[in-house]
Design a protein around this motif. Structure first.
Motif, PDB file in Angstrom:
ATOM      1  N   HIS A 100       0.831  -1.211   0.000  1.00  0.00           N
ATOM      2  CA  HIS A 100       0.000   0.000   0.000  1.00  0.00           C
ATOM      3  C   HIS A 100       0.862   1.256   0.000  1.00  0.00           C
ATOM      4  N   ILE A 101       2.010   1.192   0.649  1.00  0.00           N
ATOM      5  CA  ILE A 101       2.916   2.342   0.717  1.00  0.00           C
ATOM      6  C   ILE A 101       3.629   2.526  -0.618  1.00  0.00           C
ATOM      7  N   ASP A 102       4.053   1.417  -1.217  1.00  0.00           N
ATOM      8  CA  ASP A 102       4.808   1.439  -2.479  1.00  0.00           C
ATOM      9  C   ASP A 102       3.838   1.533  -3.655  1.00  0.00           C
ATOM     10  N   THR A 103       3.205   2.680  -3.798  1.00  0.00           N
ATOM     11  CA  THR A 103       2.196   2.841  -4.850  1.00  0.00           C
ATOM     12  C   THR A 103       2.800   2.806  -6.251  1.00  0.00           C
ATOM     13  N   ALA A 104       4.084   3.147  -6.385  1.00  0.00           N
ATOM     14  CA  ALA A 104       4.748   3.128  -7.694  1.00  0.00           C
ATOM     15  C   ALA A 104       5.294   1.738  -8.038  1.00  0.00           C
ATOM     16  N   GLN A 105       5.163   0.783  -7.115  1.00  0.00           N
ATOM     17  CA  GLN A 105       5.628  -0.593  -7.326  1.00  0.00           C
ATOM     18  C   GLN A 105       7.117  -0.640  -7.687  1.00  0.00           C
ATOM     19  N   ARG A 106       7.937   0.123  -6.943  1.00  0.00           N
ATOM     20  CA  ARG A 106       9.372   0.171  -7.173  1.00  0.00           C
ATOM     21  C   ARG A 106      10.133  -0.872  -6.366  1.00  0.00           C
ATOM     22  N   GLY A 107       9.484  -1.412  -5.350  1.00  0.00           N
ATOM     23  CA  GLY A 107      10.170  -2.340  -4.460  1.00  0.00           C
ATOM     24  C   GLY A 107      10.940  -1.613  -3.367  1.00  0.00           C
ATOM     25  N   GLN A 108      10.824  -0.301  -3.321  1.00  0.00           N
ATOM     26  CA  GLN A 108      11.476   0.547  -2.322  1.00  0.00           C
ATOM     27  C   GLN A 108      10.479   1.608  -1.879  1.00  0.00           C
ATOM     28  N   VAL A 109      10.552   2.004  -0.608  1.00  0.00           N
ATOM     29  CA  VAL A 109       9.703   3.100  -0.125  1.00  0.00           C
ATOM     30  C   VAL A 109      10.576   4.150   0.545  1.00  0.00           C
ATOM     31  N   SER A 110      10.246   5.408   0.320  1.00  0.00           N
ATOM     32  CA  SER A 110      10.950   6.506   0.980  1.00  0.00           C
ATOM     33  C   SER A 110      10.172   6.886   2.236  1.00  0.00           C
ATOM     34  N   PHE A 111      10.786   7.720   3.069  1.00  0.00           N
ATOM     35  CA  PHE A 111      10.084   8.154   4.259  1.00  0.00           C
ATOM     36  C   PHE A 111       8.873   9.008   3.888  1.00  0.00           C
ATOM     37  N   ASP A 112       8.975   9.777   2.804  1.00  0.00           N
ATOM     38  CA  ASP A 112       7.819  10.558   2.341  1.00  0.00           C
ATOM     39  C   ASP A 112       6.665   9.639   1.954  1.00  0.00           C
ATOM     40  N   ASP A 113       6.970   8.493   1.331  1.00  0.00           N
ATOM     41  CA  ASP A 113       5.927   7.519   0.992  1.00  0.00           C
ATOM     42  C   ASP A 113       5.231   7.021   2.258  1.00  0.00           C
ATOM     43  N   VAL A 114       6.016   6.739   3.281  1.00  0.00           N
ATOM     44  CA  VAL A 114       5.462   6.247   4.550  1.00  0.00           C
ATOM     45  C   VAL A 114       4.587   7.315   5.179  1.00  0.00           C
ATOM     46  N   GLN A 115       5.061   8.563   5.189  1.00  0.00           N
ATOM     47  CA  GLN A 115       4.265   9.646   5.763  1.00  0.00           C
ATOM     48  C   GLN A 115       2.954   9.824   5.014  1.00  0.00           C
ATOM     49  N   THR A 116       2.998   9.780   3.693  1.00  0.00           N
ATOM     50  CA  THR A 116       1.787   9.919   2.884  1.00  0.00           C
ATOM     51  C   THR A 116       0.788   8.821   3.235  1.00  0.00           C
ATOM     52  N   PHE A 117       1.273   7.606   3.368  1.00  0.00           N
ATOM     53  CA  PHE A 117       0.408   6.483   3.730  1.00  0.00           C
ATOM     54  C   PHE A 117      -0.233   6.703   5.102  1.00  0.00           C
ATOM     55  N   LEU A 118       0.581   7.124   6.083  1.00  0.00           N
ATOM     56  CA  LEU A 118       0.059   7.323   7.440  1.00  0.00           C
ATOM     57  C   LEU A 118      -0.971   8.443   7.485  1.00  0.00           C
ATOM     58  N   ILE A 119      -0.754   9.512   6.731  1.00  0.00           N
ATOM     59  CA  ILE A 119      -1.716  10.620   6.681  1.00  0.00           C
ATOM     60  C   ILE A 119      -3.021  10.147   6.058  1.00  0.00           C
ATOM     61  N   GLN A 120      -2.936   9.401   4.964  1.00  0.00           N
ATOM     62  CA  GLN A 120      -4.141   8.879   4.314  1.00  0.00           C
ATOM     63  C   GLN A 120      -4.904   7.959   5.255  1.00  0.00           C
ATOM     64  N   ARG A 121      -4.182   7.115   5.960  1.00  0.00           N
ATOM     65  CA  ARG A 121      -4.824   6.184   6.897  1.00  0.00           C
ATOM     66  C   ARG A 121      -5.517   6.931   8.023  1.00  0.00           C
ATOM     67  N   ARG A 122      -4.868   7.998   8.539  1.00  0.00           N
ATOM     68  CA  ARG A 122      -5.474   8.787   9.616  1.00  0.00           C
ATOM     69  C   ARG A 122      -6.725   9.506   9.119  1.00  0.00           C
ATOM     70  N   GLU A 123      -6.661  10.057   7.894  1.00  0.00           N
ATOM     71  CA  GLU A 123      -7.820  10.745   7.329  1.00  0.00           C
ATOM     72  C   GLU A 123      -8.980   9.777   7.118  1.00  0.00           C
ATOM     73  N   GLU A 124      -8.687   8.570   6.663  1.00  0.00           N
ATOM     74  CA  GLU A 124      -9.732   7.561   6.482  1.00  0.00           C
ATOM     75  C   GLU A 124     -10.363   7.206   7.825  1.00  0.00           C
ATOM     76  N   ALA A 125      -9.547   7.069   8.851  1.00  0.00           N
ATOM     77  CA  ALA A 125     -10.063   6.726  10.181  1.00  0.00           C
ATOM     78  C   ALA A 125     -10.925   7.854  10.734  1.00  0.00           C
ATOM     79  N   ASN A 126     -10.540   9.102  10.478  1.00  0.00           N
ATOM     80  CA  ASN A 126     -11.299  10.249  10.985  1.00  0.00           C
ATOM     81  C   ASN A 126     -12.606  10.443  10.228  1.00  0.00           C
ATOM     82  N   SER A 127     -12.681   9.962   8.995  1.00  0.00           N
ATOM     83  CA  SER A 127     -13.912  10.148   8.203  1.00  0.00           C
ATOM     84  C   SER A 127     -14.980   9.123   8.539  1.00  0.00           C
TER      85      SER A 127
END
Length: 128
Positions: A100-127
């Protein structure tokens, strides 16, 4: 009655001065490192909130701790983690949600990718 109010006002002012002078006496110099002052590292002004807004501070501190763990897990210094690096470092959130974090399917994730995932997950939980 007026004398009692005046006395109470005087006591309050004196107590205020006493607290201010005690706080000033305990304030370390700006040259003292944060660890020696018993405080957290510098927070940008945008993140400084009154004590009632503690959730923002806690979230910031959590992200900073996660970033340190992420950087420590990045053994090759590439700025990204593979699933295996995340697993070896014990970053369970990254390991279990890697696809889910590796949306570009690169086989690698950056910290920005992780942050984006966590923000999306928090927004989904709040909605909900």
């Amino acid at each position: 009655m007026k004398l009692l109010q005046f006395a109470m006002l005087g006591a309050a002012v004196a107590a205020g001065f006493a607290l201010a002078s005690r706080a000033q006496a305990q304030t370390p110099s700006p040259d003292t490192p944060p660890a020696a002052r018993g405080t957290q590292p510098y927070l940008p002004p945008a993140l400084r909130k009154p004590l009632g807004q503690g959730a923002v501070l806690l979230r910031y501190q959590s992200v900073q701790k996660l970033k340190k763990r992420f950087e420590a897990a990045d053994v090759d210094g590439s700025g990204t983690l593979s699933r295996e690096e995340a697993r070896r470092a014990g970053l369970t959130v990254v390991d279990k949600n890697f696809d889910h974090i590796d949306t570009a399917q690169r086989g690698q994730v950056s910290f920005d990718d992780v942050q984006t995932f966590l923000i999306q997950r928090r927004e989904e939980a709040n909605s909900r």
